[in-house]
Design a protein around this motif. Structure first.
Motif, PDB file in Angstrom:
ATOM      1  N   LYS A  20       0.834  -1.204   0.000  1.00 18.23           N
ATOM      2  CA  LYS A  20       0.000   0.000   0.000  1.00 18.23           C
ATOM      3  C   LYS A  20       0.868   1.255   0.000  1.00 18.23           C
ATOM      4  O   LYS A  20       0.546   2.253  -0.629  1.00 18.23           O
ATOM      5  N   LEU A 148     -11.233   2.405 -10.109  1.00 19.85           N
ATOM      6  CA  LEU A 148     -10.302   2.315  -8.985  1.00 19.85           C
ATOM      7  C   LEU A 148     -10.050   3.676  -8.357  1.00 19.85           C
ATOM      8  O   LEU A 148      -9.967   3.814  -7.138  1.00 19.85           O
ATOM      9  N   LYS A 151     -13.016   4.559  -6.271  1.00 17.83           N
ATOM     10  CA  LYS A 151     -13.013   3.798  -5.025  1.00 17.83           C
ATOM     11  C   LYS A 151     -12.031   4.404  -4.031  1.00 17.83           C
ATOM     12  O   LYS A 151     -12.346   4.579  -2.847  1.00 17.83           O
ATOM     13  N   LEU A 152     -10.863   4.757  -4.522  1.00 19.81           N
ATOM     14  CA  LEU A 152      -9.864   5.394  -3.665  1.00 19.81           C
ATOM     15  C   LEU A 152     -10.403   6.710  -3.103  1.00 19.81           C
ATOM     16  O   LEU A 152     -10.256   7.005  -1.914  1.00 19.81           O
TER      17      LEU A 152
ATOM     18  N   PHE B 134      -6.950   1.852   1.211  1.00 22.75           N
ATOM     19  CA  PHE B 134      -7.116   0.788   0.224  1.00 22.75           C
ATOM     20  C   PHE B 134      -8.031  -0.321   0.702  1.00 22.75           C
ATOM     21  O   PHE B 134      -7.966  -1.435   0.205  1.00 22.75           O
ATOM     22  N   PHE B 137      -9.917  -2.933  -1.700  1.00 24.76           N
ATOM     23  CA  PHE B 137      -9.119  -3.210  -2.897  1.00 24.76           C
ATOM     24  C   PHE B 137      -8.638  -4.663  -2.841  1.00 24.76           C
ATOM     25  O   PHE B 137      -7.858  -5.025  -1.955  1.00 24.76           O
ATOM     26  N   SER B 138      -9.106  -5.449  -3.788  1.00 25.54           N
ATOM     27  CA  SER B 138      -8.614  -6.825  -3.872  1.00 25.54           C
ATOM     28  C   SER B 138      -7.157  -6.812  -4.310  1.00 25.54           C
ATOM     29  O   SER B 138      -6.651  -5.794  -4.779  1.00 25.54           O
ATOM     30  N   ASP B 141      -7.176  -5.700  -7.757  1.00 25.61           N
ATOM     31  CA  ASP B 141      -7.393  -4.258  -7.872  1.00 25.61           C
ATOM     32  C   ASP B 141      -6.070  -3.519  -7.690  1.00 25.61           C
ATOM     33  O   ASP B 141      -5.745  -2.591  -8.451  1.00 25.61           O
ATOM     34  N   GLN B 142      -5.325  -3.923  -6.694  1.00 22.33           N
ATOM     35  CA  GLN B 142      -4.070  -3.234  -6.408  1.00 22.33           C
ATOM     36  C   GLN B 142      -3.093  -3.381  -7.556  1.00 22.33           C
ATOM     37  O   GLN B 142      -2.422  -2.430  -7.940  1.00 22.33           O
ATOM     38  N   LEU B 145      -4.333  -1.212 -10.472  1.00 18.64           N
ATOM     39  CA  LEU B 145      -4.096   0.210 -10.247  1.00 18.64           C
ATOM     40  C   LEU B 145      -2.622   0.527 -10.463  1.00 18.64           C
ATOM     41  O   LEU B 145      -2.275   1.494 -11.149  1.00 18.64           O
TER      42      LEU B 145
END
Lengths: 165, 165
Positions: A20, A148, A151-152, B134, B137-138, B141-142, B145
């Motif tokens: 992250k 995305l 969502k963020l 986050f 976020f799967s 997803d990460q 992104l």
DNA sequence: TTTTTTTACTTCACCAGTGAAATATGAGCC
DNA sequence: GGCTCATATTTCACTGGTGAAGTAAAAAAA
């Protein structure tokens, strides 16, 4: 290259959420790169991002006018800065200030014919760069990115609301 | 809500690449929201983003030291601002400046034991927010992104290289 | 209706970052 | 060795943005 630093950190502090951290670093970096790119292409027209945005909002508003307060909301600028933006745009004859009649605390800011011509002339010069940014993005890529990012943004909004730490 | 403006623009100027305009607006918005969030959580420690980044780089560098020039590259800050950052961190006893011996034009900036302790104490306070950004976020997803942001960054780099308009 | 509170905007003093010029040292060339 | 050019950092003047206080008018309360 940017990730290495996080890796080394991660060794020293094992409970750091390393992936992250990398993502947020990346997001921050790309965000400011994009900002720089925009400011760069705006510079020849002697506008910065917030002035540009303000002018675009006026241009695309039904009656071509608004108030400082509304413009603050739309642009997420503070009132102080909106005063400066107003001064700058008025100074170039792109907008005019006038007193509101229904509420005498308010000020109306309206785009001038001059301002409209200016927008029509300068806006198209941004298109090529805009397209260039997203070359190689499939339809699906674009949808994904939008999803995305939204969502963020939602998560950030939620963080804001939470009692401040 | 933010998209409406672009829609209305799009009516007036039909060759505007509307979806890319929205994406870039969104990207810009989320980028600066993230920046604000970070600055906000840094504020209690009396650091701003660039000072924090500089300190983190020193902390995670093998020998805990670097030079203004290198730090400019890593943080993408100008030399001018790095001077100010140095002053600020030196002023708080988190780093020290010393003359380089092999090249007397250079200055070495090294983190102090005090600076290390400071980092160890303040860094973990950022973790919860970082995770909070986050949530939802799967793994995929990460990865997505990350991939899309890197692609965008590449495009921006390419735009920079191209002869300036 | 007067008083109090809230809202809209501006002014002022400050912080963060930038470009251009100044300073000082190192490197390449004759 | 001296000259020119390049590199590293700092200083200075400026831009863009913020928070706190000021001003004026509207809205709510008394």
């Amino acid at each position: 290259m940017m990730d290495e630093g996080v890796e080394r950190l991660s060794d020293a502090l094992p409970d750091l959420p390393a992936d992250k951290a990398k993502l947020s670093r990346l997001m921050l970096m790309v965000g400011s790169r994009l900002q720089e790119e925009l400011e760069h292409t705006l510079k020849p027209h002697r506008l910065n991002h917030s002035e540009f945005l303000t002018l675009m909002i006026l241009y695309s508003s039904p009656d071509g006018s608004s108030t400082p307060g509304e413009l603050c909301d739309y642009t997420s600028q503070g009132a102080t800065n909106m005063t400066r933006i107003g001064n700058a745009l008025v100074g170039r004859g792109l907008v005019v200030r006038s007193a509101s009649e229904e509420d005498r605390r308010r000020v109306r800011i309206g785009i001038t014919p001059n301002g409209r011509r200016f927008v029509q002339k300068m806006l198209p010069t941004l298109f090529p760069r805009l397209s260039g940014m997203f070359v190689g993005f499939s339809e699906s890529d674009q949808r994904q990115l939008g999803r995305l990012l939204r969502k963020l943004a939602d998560n950030l909004d939620r963080l804001d609301e939470e009692i401040d730490r």
